[in-house]
Design a protein around this motif. Structure first.
Motif, PDB file in Angstrom:
ATOM      1  N   ILE A   1       0.839  -1.199   0.000  1.00  0.00           N
ATOM      2  CA  ILE A   1       0.000   0.000   0.000  1.00  0.00           C
ATOM      3  C   ILE A   1       0.876   1.251   0.000  1.00  0.00           C
ATOM      4  O   ILE A   1       0.616   2.207  -0.739  1.00  0.00           O
ATOM      5  N   GLU A   2       1.950   1.247   0.805  1.00  0.00           N
ATOM      6  CA  GLU A   2       2.878   2.383   0.820  1.00  0.00           C
ATOM      7  C   GLU A   2       3.537   2.563  -0.548  1.00  0.00           C
ATOM      8  O   GLU A   2       3.700   3.686  -1.037  1.00  0.00           O
ATOM      9  N   CYS A   3       3.925   1.462  -1.149  1.00  0.00           N
ATOM     10  CA  CYS A   3       4.587   1.499  -2.448  1.00  0.00           C
ATOM     11  C   CYS A   3       3.697   2.134  -3.511  1.00  0.00           C
ATOM     12  O   CYS A   3       4.171   2.857  -4.389  1.00  0.00           O
ATOM     13  N   LYS A   4       2.397   1.875  -3.437  1.00  0.00           N
ATOM     14  CA  LYS A   4       1.465   2.380  -4.445  1.00  0.00           C
ATOM     15  C   LYS A   4       1.150   3.857  -4.275  1.00  0.00           C
ATOM     16  O   LYS A   4       0.689   4.519  -5.217  1.00  0.00           O
ATOM     17  N   GLY A   5       1.403   4.414  -3.082  1.00  0.00           N
ATOM     18  CA  GLY A   5       1.060   5.800  -2.807  1.00  0.00           C
ATOM     19  C   GLY A   5       1.609   6.799  -3.796  1.00  0.00           C
ATOM     20  O   GLY A   5       0.851   7.619  -4.372  1.00  0.00           O
ATOM     21  N   PRO A   6       2.927   6.823  -4.072  1.00  0.00           N
ATOM     22  CA  PRO A   6       3.483   7.797  -5.022  1.00  0.00           C
ATOM     23  C   PRO A   6       2.917   7.651  -6.436  1.00  0.00           C
ATOM     24  O   PRO A   6       2.764   8.645  -7.152  1.00  0.00           O
ATOM     25  N   VAL A   7       2.595   6.406  -6.838  1.00  0.00           N
ATOM     26  CA  VAL A   7       2.029   6.180  -8.167  1.00  0.00           C
ATOM     27  C   VAL A   7       0.631   6.787  -8.253  1.00  0.00           C
ATOM     28  O   VAL A   7       0.280   7.463  -9.233  1.00  0.00           O
ATOM     29  N   ILE A   8      -0.167   6.568  -7.225  1.00  0.00           N
ATOM     30  CA  ILE A   8      -1.518   7.138  -7.194  1.00  0.00           C
ATOM     31  C   ILE A   8      -1.450   8.653  -7.330  1.00  0.00           C
ATOM     32  O   ILE A   8      -2.157   9.258  -8.151  1.00  0.00           O
ATOM     33  N   GLU A   9      -0.582   9.280  -6.535  1.00  0.00           N
ATOM     34  CA  GLU A   9      -0.456  10.738  -6.582  1.00  0.00           C
ATOM     35  C   GLU A   9       0.004  11.223  -7.959  1.00  0.00           C
ATOM     36  O   GLU A   9      -0.518  12.211  -8.484  1.00  0.00           O
ATOM     37  N   ALA A  10       0.967  10.520  -8.562  1.00  0.00           N
ATOM     38  CA  ALA A  10       1.510  10.947  -9.852  1.00  0.00           C
ATOM     39  C   ALA A  10       0.482  10.823 -10.977  1.00  0.00           C
ATOM     40  O   ALA A  10       0.353  11.712 -11.816  1.00  0.00           O
ATOM     41  N   VAL A  11      -0.254   9.711 -10.997  1.00  0.00           N
ATOM     42  CA  VAL A  11      -1.267   9.519 -12.038  1.00  0.00           C
ATOM     43  C   VAL A  11      -2.385  10.546 -11.884  1.00  0.00           C
ATOM     44  O   VAL A  11      -2.841  11.149 -12.867  1.00  0.00           O
ATOM     45  N   GLN A  12      -2.821  10.771 -10.667  1.00  0.00           N
ATOM     46  CA  GLN A  12      -3.857  11.776 -10.441  1.00  0.00           C
ATOM     47  C   GLN A  12      -3.375  13.166 -10.855  1.00  0.00           C
ATOM     48  O   GLN A  12      -4.135  13.942 -11.451  1.00  0.00           O
ATOM     49  N   GLU A  13      -2.114  13.458 -10.553  1.00  0.00           N
ATOM     50  CA  GLU A  13      -1.549  14.761 -10.909  1.00  0.00           C
ATOM     51  C   GLU A  13      -1.476  14.933 -12.423  1.00  0.00           C
ATOM     52  O   GLU A  13      -1.688  16.021 -12.950  1.00  0.00           O
ATOM     53  N   GLU A  14      -1.197  13.856 -13.127  1.00  0.00           N
ATOM     54  CA  GLU A  14      -1.143  13.913 -14.593  1.00  0.00           C
ATOM     55  C   GLU A  14      -2.535  14.107 -15.190  1.00  0.00           C
ATOM     56  O   GLU A  14      -2.713  14.870 -16.157  1.00  0.00           O
TER      57      GLU A  14
END
Length: 395
Positions: free
Chosen positions: A333-346
């Motif tokens: 879950i921690e590992c996925k956090g930065p990906v979630i933020e980056a995709v949403q930001e894009e």
């Protein structure tokens, strides 16, 4: 440069990273034509009226929201330029059936789409319609992936066959000679000398110099220039120039399951995906099966989430993932956090621009109308040449 997309559903991140980012770059370098391939959609979705209509406008809006610039590229709808269909018909008169049957994707697509009846004339002829799309704008380059190179190759073969059959006008040599005289006495003498050296001695350097000479001429028309290129090489006029494949970088965007992102695999994130659903989809992505418990170490390179990190994360974040996963220092879950933020930001600014264009449909329709008229102007000029060369000009 010409490229298009079929309006068969929502665009996703795979389209954005694999196609649209490349278009945005190419529009700075080429005179670009981007078209909604609605006739091509009918080759496989002829029984689904809903693939057209709204999907066409959604596709254009997505392009604009992602950065395709109507000031730099012509955006149009294929069926609004009927010259595509006319050239397709005329080319079908000279294209051997075997050429179409041997296109690799013909049997491949029939196998993949078994649930559809694709034993139709339109499906067999879609590579030829593609060729007409390209040739009618005399496109130099066509951006394709490696799996589509065969379509550009058949286009080159068709152009070569057409030019061989119709490029040698009855009064070709007289016209070529008259065109040379327009270049001026000095250049005309040089051209004839270079032509003789190439044709009699096989001097390819002379050919290159002569071609460069023609490119620099301001006193001859485009038709005369093409005529003189053919005269130089001992052939006819190149009415339909042969395009080349512009290989695009391999799409790196993985799907949620680690396979290529594709609607067929139901593993996509749409450009219009609600941001809370983006989070839910990424949080439920499968991970390294070796990590049964939080305390189990894993191997990031075996995990689909790592492929997203390679696209969206900086080097320091990637190092954090590699070390944390292999030592069980971080959980999935921690590992996925930065990906979630980056995709949403894009997606956030893209979706904002989508809403703006949806609120101004007249602007979108105006862009397409202008692009269509510009495309038709070029297409009409090509068809005048094609009809004349085939003897379809009656006076």
């Amino acid at each position: 440069m010409l490229s298009g997309m079929r309006p068969t559903g929502s665009l996703h991140l795979g389209h954005y990273h694999g196609v649209l980012k490349n278009w945005i770059k190419l529009q700075q370098e080429y005179e670009c034509y981007f078209f909604v391939a609605d006739w091509h959609a009918l080759t496989t979705h002829y029984d689904e009226r809903e693939v057209l209509g709204k999907h066409v406008w959604d596709l254009v809006i997505d392009w604009l929201a992602c950065g395709v610039n109507p000031n730099l590229a012509r955006i149009f709808i294929q069926s609004r330029v009927p010259e595509h269909a006319e050239l397709h018909l005329l080319l079908s008169m000279i294209t051997p059936l075997g050429w179409l049957e041997r296109v690799p994707t013909y049997k491949d697509q029939q196998e993949k789409l078994k649930e559809k009846d694709l034993a139709t004339y339109g499906f067999l002829g879609y590579p030829l319609l593609q060729s007409a799309d390209i040739l009618i704008y005399k496109a130099d380059a066509v951006p394709v992936g490696e799996d589509q190179v065969a379509h550009v190759e058949i286009t080159r073969e068709i152009a070569r066959r057409f030019n061989h059959m119709y490029g040698r006008e009855p009064d070709f040599e007289e016209r070529a000679d008259a065109a040379v005289r327009k270049m001026g006495k000095k250049n005309a003498k040089l051209y004839f000398n270079l032509r003789k050296r190439y044709q009699e001695q096989g001097d390819h350097e002379a050919l290159n110099v002569a071609q460069a000479l023609l490119e620099d001429q301001q006193n001859i028309t485009l038709a005369d220039r093409e005529r003189l290129f053919g005269y130089l090489e001992g052939s006819g006029r190149s009415i339909l120039p042969e395009p080349h494949a512009l290989l695009t970088p391999a799409a790196r965007m993985p799907g949620l399951d680690g396979q290529k992102m594709s609607k067929s695999y139901h593993n996509t994130i749409s450009l219009r995906e609600p941001l809370d659903l983006v989070e839910k989809k990424i949080r439920t992505m499968p991970t390294d099966p070796a990590r049964v418990r939080r305390s189990d170490p894993g191997e990031p390179t075996k995990c689909p989430v790592w492929e997203f990190h390679k696209i969206y994360s900086e080097d320091d974040t990637q190092e954090w993932v590699l070390k944390g996963c292999r030592t069980a220092g971080i959980g999935c879950i921690e590992c996925k956090g930065p990906v979630i933020e980056a995709v949403q930001e894009e997606l956030r600014p893209i979706q904002q621009r989508i809403r703006e264009f949806e609120e101004s449909p007249e602007v979108v329709r105006s862009i397409v109308a202008e692009g269509t008229e510009a495309a038709r102007t070029v297409a009409r000029e090509t068809m005048i040449e094609v009809r004349s060369s085939m003897g379809l000009e009656y006076r």
